[in-house]
Structure formats: structure tokens, C-alpha cells
Design a protein around this motif. Structure first.
Motif, short mmCIF file in Angstrom:
data_model
loop_
_atom_site.label_atom_id
_atom_site.label_comp_id
_atom_site.label_asym_id
_atom_site.label_seq_id
_atom_site.Cartn_x
_atom_site.Cartn_y
_atom_site.Cartn_z
N THR A 142 0.86 -1.18 0.00
CA THR A 142 0.00 0.00 0.00
C THR A 142 0.90 1.23 0.00
O THR A 142 2.12 1.13 0.20
CB THR A 142 -0.89 0.03 1.25
N ALA A 143 0.31 2.41 -0.16
CA ALA A 143 1.08 3.66 -0.11
C ALA A 143 1.75 3.85 1.25
O ALA A 143 2.78 4.51 1.35
CB ALA A 143 0.16 4.84 -0.41
N GLU A 144 1.20 3.21 2.27
CA GLU A 144 1.77 3.32 3.62
C GLU A 144 2.85 2.28 3.89
O GLU A 144 3.37 2.20 4.99
CB GLU A 144 0.65 3.17 4.67
N GLY A 145 3.15 1.44 2.89
CA GLY A 145 4.20 0.44 3.05
C GLY A 145 3.73 -0.88 3.64
O GLY A 145 4.55 -1.72 4.02
N ILE A 146 2.44 -1.09 3.70
CA ILE A 146 1.88 -2.33 4.25
C ILE A 146 1.79 -3.37 3.14
O ILE A 146 1.24 -3.08 2.07
CB ILE A 146 0.51 -2.07 4.89
N PRO A 147 2.33 -4.58 3.34
CA PRO A 147 2.26 -5.61 2.31
C PRO A 147 0.83 -6.07 2.02
O PRO A 147 0.03 -6.26 2.93
CB PRO A 147 3.06 -6.78 2.90
N ILE A 148 0.53 -6.20 0.73
CA ILE A 148 -0.72 -6.82 0.31
C ILE A 148 -0.43 -8.32 0.22
O ILE A 148 0.60 -8.73 -0.32
CB ILE A 148 -1.18 -6.27 -1.06
N VAL A 149 -1.31 -9.12 0.79
CA VAL A 149 -1.11 -10.57 0.83
C VAL A 149 -2.40 -11.27 0.41
O VAL A 149 -3.43 -10.62 0.23
CB VAL A 149 -0.69 -11.03 2.26
N THR A 150 -2.32 -12.58 0.27
CA THR A 150 -3.53 -13.37 0.08
C THR A 150 -3.71 -14.26 1.30
O THR A 150 -2.73 -14.65 1.95
CB THR A 150 -3.48 -14.24 -1.19
N ALA A 151 -4.95 -14.59 1.59
CA ALA A 151 -5.26 -15.40 2.76
C ALA A 151 -4.58 -16.76 2.71
O ALA A 151 -4.22 -17.32 3.74
CB ALA A 151 -6.77 -15.57 2.89
N MET A 152 -4.37 -17.29 1.50
CA MET A 152 -3.87 -18.66 1.40
C MET A 152 -2.37 -18.75 1.19
O MET A 152 -1.83 -19.85 1.11
CB MET A 152 -4.61 -19.42 0.30
N GLN A 153 -1.66 -17.63 1.12
CA GLN A 153 -0.23 -17.73 0.86
C GLN A 153 0.52 -18.28 2.07
O GLN A 153 0.02 -18.23 3.20
CB GLN A 153 0.35 -16.41 0.38
N ASP A 208 1.01 -25.08 11.87
CA ASP A 208 1.06 -26.47 11.46
C ASP A 208 1.37 -26.48 9.97
O ASP A 208 1.58 -25.42 9.37
CB ASP A 208 -0.22 -27.23 11.81
N GLU A 209 1.38 -27.63 9.36
CA GLU A 209 1.77 -27.72 7.95
C GLU A 209 0.78 -27.02 7.01
O GLU A 209 1.13 -26.69 5.88
CB GLU A 209 1.96 -29.17 7.52
N ASP A 210 -0.44 -26.76 7.47
CA ASP A 210 -1.44 -26.11 6.63
C ASP A 210 -1.63 -24.62 6.96
O ASP A 210 -2.54 -23.99 6.44
CB ASP A 210 -2.80 -26.82 6.78
N SER A 211 -0.77 -24.06 7.80
CA SER A 211 -0.92 -22.66 8.19
C SER A 211 -0.76 -21.75 6.98
O SER A 211 0.03 -22.02 6.08
CB SER A 211 0.14 -22.28 9.24
N SER A 212 -1.54 -20.68 6.98
CA SER A 212 -1.46 -19.69 5.91
C SER A 212 -1.55 -18.30 6.54
O SER A 212 -1.81 -18.16 7.74
CB SER A 212 -2.58 -19.89 4.90
N CYS A 213 -1.37 -17.28 5.74
CA CYS A 213 -1.44 -15.90 6.23
C CYS A 213 -2.74 -15.63 6.99
O CYS A 213 -2.75 -14.89 7.97
CB CYS A 213 -1.31 -14.90 5.08
N ALA A 214 -3.83 -16.21 6.53
CA ALA A 214 -5.13 -15.95 7.16
C ALA A 214 -5.15 -16.40 8.63
O ALA A 214 -5.97 -15.90 9.41
CB ALA A 214 -6.24 -16.66 6.40
#
Length: 126
Positions: free
Chosen positions: A65-76, A87-93
Motif C-alpha cells: 500500500t502507499a503506507e508500506g503495508i504488504p498486500i497478501v492473500t489469505a492462502m499464501q 502447522d503444515e497447513d498454516s497460511s497468512c489468514a
């Protein structure tokens, strides 16, 4: 059998094809085109898998973002600063720093992943 009878005359939407546009999503002034496709080649080879919306890989190509905050996806995949049950299935969400946005997009509010003003200025000059 009963389903076939009840569904007679009801038009079903066509199955999307690889490369078809799913939708365009604008997040913090950046527009991302989500196309139907496959994440892995083996998914394409199976006759049971239809194409699905493909989200950008923000690990390979980060956006902020313009403020320097990373854009991510819930599943990355999680980063080194992940804060949550791992755990092995952990994601950003699953991270306490994940802030949900539109669709499966979100923002990483971890202060260690945010760009500083100096870093943002340097990136603009590149």
C-alpha cells in the motif's frame, strides 16, 4: 435421477476455461486481474479439476500500500514473522497480523514487514 429431472430446462452456467477472467479486484489503488487456471500442472491433467481463480503470488512479486503495508492473500505461505498456531497447513489468514480485505486479499499488519518512509522513498526512485 431426481436431480436430473428437476434440473431439466434450467440453464447451467458454462464451466470456465483456463485464461477466462474471473474478476478484477482493486486493492489500495492497485488492480489485479484474477484469471481462471491451475496452480499446479497436475491439477490441469486431472479430468476432475475445473480451472479456479488464480491469485497473484505476492511472495515472488510483492505489492505494498502507499503506507508500506504488504498486500497478501489469505492462502499464501506464512512468513518468518508468522504469529499464530503453526502447522503444515498454516497460511497468512491464520496469523494475528492478517487483516482481511476483499475476496481472498488482505494486508499484513506486522510491523516487521512494513516498509519505512525511507524505504518507500528509495523504491520510488528506482
Amino acid at each position: 435421477m431426481l436431480t436430473k429431472v428437476l434440473m431439466q430446462g434450467v440453464e447451467q452456467p458454462p464451466t470456465p476455461k483456463e485464461g477466462d477472467l474471473y474478476k478484477e479486484v482493486t486493492i489500495s489503488g492497485k488492480t489485479f486481474r484474477l484469471l481462471y487456471g491451475y496452480y499446479e500442472s497436475f491439477e490441469r491433467e486431472s479430468s476432475f479439476n475445473d480451472p479456479m481463480p488464480i491469485y497473484p503470488d505476492f511472495i515472488k512479486e510483492p505489492h505494498y500500500t502507499a503506507e508500506g503495508i504488504p498486500i497478501v492473500t489469505a492462502m499464501q505461505n506464512v512468513c518468518e514473522f508468522y504469529n499464530g498456531k503453526k502447522d503444515e497447513d498454516s497460511s497468512c489468514a491464520d496469523c494475528v497480523f492478517f487483516q482481511k480485505g476483499e475476496e481472498l486479499f488482505g494486508f499484513c499488519e506486522c510491523p516487521k514487514n512494513k516498509y519505512s518512509n525511507e524505504e518507500r522513498s528509495a523504491r520510488k526512485n528506482e
